[in-house]
Design a protein around this motif. Structure first.
Motif, mmCIF file in Angstrom:
data_model
loop_
_atom_site.group_PDB
_atom_site.id
_atom_site.type_symbol
_atom_site.label_atom_id
_atom_site.label_comp_id
_atom_site.label_asym_id
_atom_site.label_seq_id
_atom_site.Cartn_x
_atom_site.Cartn_y
_atom_site.Cartn_z
ATOM 1 N N ASP A 70 0.805 -1.215 0.000
ATOM 2 C CA ASP A 70 0.000 0.000 0.000
ATOM 3 C C ASP A 70 0.841 1.270 0.000
ATOM 4 N N ASN A 71 2.129 1.146 0.282
ATOM 5 C CA ASN A 71 3.035 2.291 0.369
ATOM 6 C C ASN A 71 4.274 2.028 -0.479
ATOM 7 N N PRO A 72 4.243 2.413 -1.750
ATOM 8 C CA PRO A 72 5.319 2.047 -2.674
ATOM 9 C C PRO A 72 6.703 2.586 -2.299
ATOM 10 N N ASP A 73 6.785 3.612 -1.470
ATOM 11 C CA ASP A 73 8.086 4.153 -1.069
ATOM 12 C C ASP A 73 8.557 3.593 0.269
ATOM 13 N N ALA A 74 7.745 2.785 0.895
ATOM 14 C CA ALA A 74 8.063 2.269 2.227
ATOM 15 C C ALA A 74 9.121 1.188 2.178
ATOM 16 N N GLN A 75 9.887 1.126 3.251
ATOM 17 C CA GLN A 75 10.845 0.050 3.487
ATOM 18 C C GLN A 75 10.623 -0.433 4.906
ATOM 19 N N VAL A 76 11.064 -1.657 5.175
ATOM 20 C CA VAL A 76 10.946 -2.194 6.528
ATOM 21 C C VAL A 76 12.266 -2.852 6.915
ATOM 22 N N ALA A 77 12.652 -2.621 8.156
ATOM 23 C CA ALA A 77 13.815 -3.291 8.727
ATOM 24 C C ALA A 77 13.307 -4.343 9.696
ATOM 25 N N LEU A 78 13.784 -5.564 9.527
ATOM 26 C CA LEU A 78 13.428 -6.669 10.413
ATOM 27 C C LEU A 78 14.622 -6.898 11.333
ATOM 28 N N THR A 79 14.417 -6.732 12.632
ATOM 29 C CA THR A 79 15.510 -6.880 13.595
ATOM 30 C C THR A 79 15.257 -8.101 14.463
ATOM 31 N N GLY A 80 16.198 -9.050 14.401
ATOM 32 C CA GLY A 80 16.090 -10.288 15.150
ATOM 33 C C GLY A 80 16.716 -10.171 16.531
ATOM 34 N N HIS A 81 16.087 -10.823 17.504
ATOM 35 C CA HIS A 81 16.546 -10.809 18.891
ATOM 36 C C HIS A 81 16.565 -12.233 19.442
ATOM 37 N N ALA A 82 17.326 -12.426 20.503
ATOM 38 C CA ALA A 82 17.423 -13.725 21.170
ATOM 39 C C ALA A 82 17.335 -13.513 22.682
ATOM 40 N N ASP A 83 17.081 -14.603 23.418
ATOM 41 C CA ASP A 83 17.146 -14.486 24.864
ATOM 42 C C ASP A 83 18.614 -14.558 25.300
ATOM 43 N N ASN A 84 18.874 -14.497 26.587
ATOM 44 C CA ASN A 84 20.261 -14.385 27.059
ATOM 45 C C ASN A 84 20.950 -15.732 27.263
ATOM 46 N N ARG A 85 20.372 -16.796 26.758
ATOM 47 C CA ARG A 85 21.013 -18.103 26.863
ATOM 48 C C ARG A 85 21.850 -18.335 25.616
ATOM 49 N N GLY A 86 23.095 -18.695 25.787
ATOM 50 C CA GLY A 86 24.013 -18.870 24.670
ATOM 51 C C GLY A 86 25.014 -17.730 24.640
ATOM 52 N N SER A 87 26.087 -17.928 23.887
ATOM 53 C CA SER A 87 27.127 -16.898 23.797
ATOM 54 C C SER A 87 26.626 -15.705 22.990
ATOM 55 N N HIS A 88 27.318 -14.595 23.135
ATOM 56 C CA HIS A 88 26.942 -13.387 22.406
ATOM 57 C C HIS A 88 26.975 -13.643 20.895
ATOM 58 N N ASP A 89 28.036 -14.276 20.407
ATOM 59 C CA ASP A 89 28.150 -14.546 18.966
ATOM 60 C C ASP A 89 27.034 -15.475 18.481
ATOM 61 N N TYR A 90 26.734 -16.494 19.271
ATOM 62 C CA TYR A 90 25.669 -17.418 18.899
ATOM 63 C C TYR A 90 24.332 -16.679 18.825
ATOM 64 N N ASN A 91 24.051 -15.836 19.812
ATOM 65 C CA ASN A 91 22.778 -15.104 19.842
ATOM 66 C C ASN A 91 22.677 -14.094 18.706
ATOM 67 N N LEU A 92 23.789 -13.467 18.338
ATOM 68 C CA LEU A 92 23.770 -12.572 17.172
ATOM 69 C C LEU A 92 23.421 -13.352 15.905
ATOM 70 N N ALA A 93 24.031 -14.526 15.751
ATOM 71 C CA ALA A 93 23.755 -15.353 14.577
ATOM 72 C C ALA A 93 22.301 -15.837 14.587
ATOM 73 N N LEU A 94 21.796 -16.221 15.756
ATOM 74 C CA LEU A 94 20.411 -16.683 15.859
ATOM 75 C C LEU A 94 19.432 -15.553 15.543
ATOM 76 N N GLY A 95 19.700 -14.358 16.045
ATOM 77 C CA GLY A 95 18.852 -13.208 15.721
ATOM 78 C C GLY A 95 18.843 -12.934 14.226
ATOM 79 N N ALA A 96 20.010 -13.064 13.589
ATOM 80 C CA ALA A 96 20.103 -12.869 12.139
ATOM 81 C C ALA A 96 19.298 -13.934 11.395
ATOM 82 N N LYS A 97 19.363 -15.187 11.853
ATOM 83 C CA LYS A 97 18.590 -16.258 11.217
ATOM 84 C C LYS A 97 17.093 -15.998 11.345
#
Length: 159
Positions: A70-97
């Motif tokens: 409905d909005n031809p000029d619109a863009q959307v950013a999808l930001t992934g998040h994780a809980d605090n279980r797992g290493s920082h690098d693992y959670n960054l990768a999981l949020g990206a997935k």
């Protein structure tokens, strides 16, 4: 459940076909603000250590697709998040997935929107709920579940 997902995918292809038809004389930008606000306040959530799109998530992603259509000029950013279980690098990768999984669903439904969807990951760095217990079998699973999400941020929408 799989039957409903197949139906939703078929619906996505139907939406793609309908939305590619020329719409003469129809202006949708005046109706955009309430829909954008409503969809922008929503989130999709994930099970522990997963990044697959559930039926409830698919419904919300279809709403995001409708806003972009409905909005031809619109863009959307999808930001992934994780809980605090797992290493920082693992959670960054999981949020990206998780963000990539949401984008893949949206692009499968409407391939022409792919360039207007960006992804990012914050891992565990921006929790909605602070949970000190980060054990695998935490007694605070409901609180952890609120942090496993993808959020939407729209830009380029004229009011």
């Amino acid at each position: 459940m799989w039957n409903r997902l197949v139906i939703m995918f078929c619906f996505c292809f139907l939406i793609t076909g309908i939305s590619s038809c020329p719409k003469k004389g129809i202006k949708t930008t005046s109706k955009a603000s309430p829909a954008v606000k409503q969809v922008g306040d929503k989130r999709i959530f994930f099970n522990y250590d997963e990044f697959n799109i559930t039926e409830a998530s698919a419904d919300i992603l279809l709403d995001v697709i409708a806003v972009l259509q409905d909005n031809p000029d619109a863009q959307v950013a999808l930001t992934g998040h994780a809980d605090n279980r797992g290493s920082h690098d693992y959670n960054l990768a999981l949020g990206a997935k998780r963000a990539d999984s949401a984008k893949k669903f949206m692009v499968n439904c409407t391939p022409y929107l792919g360039k207007r969807i960006k992804t990012a990951s914050k891992g565990e760095t921006e929790p909605l709920v602070q949970v000190k217990d980060n054990s695998k079998n935490s007694k605070y699973e409901k609180e952890h579940a609120k942090n496993r999400r993808v959020e939407f941020s729209f830009s380029g929408i004229k009011k």
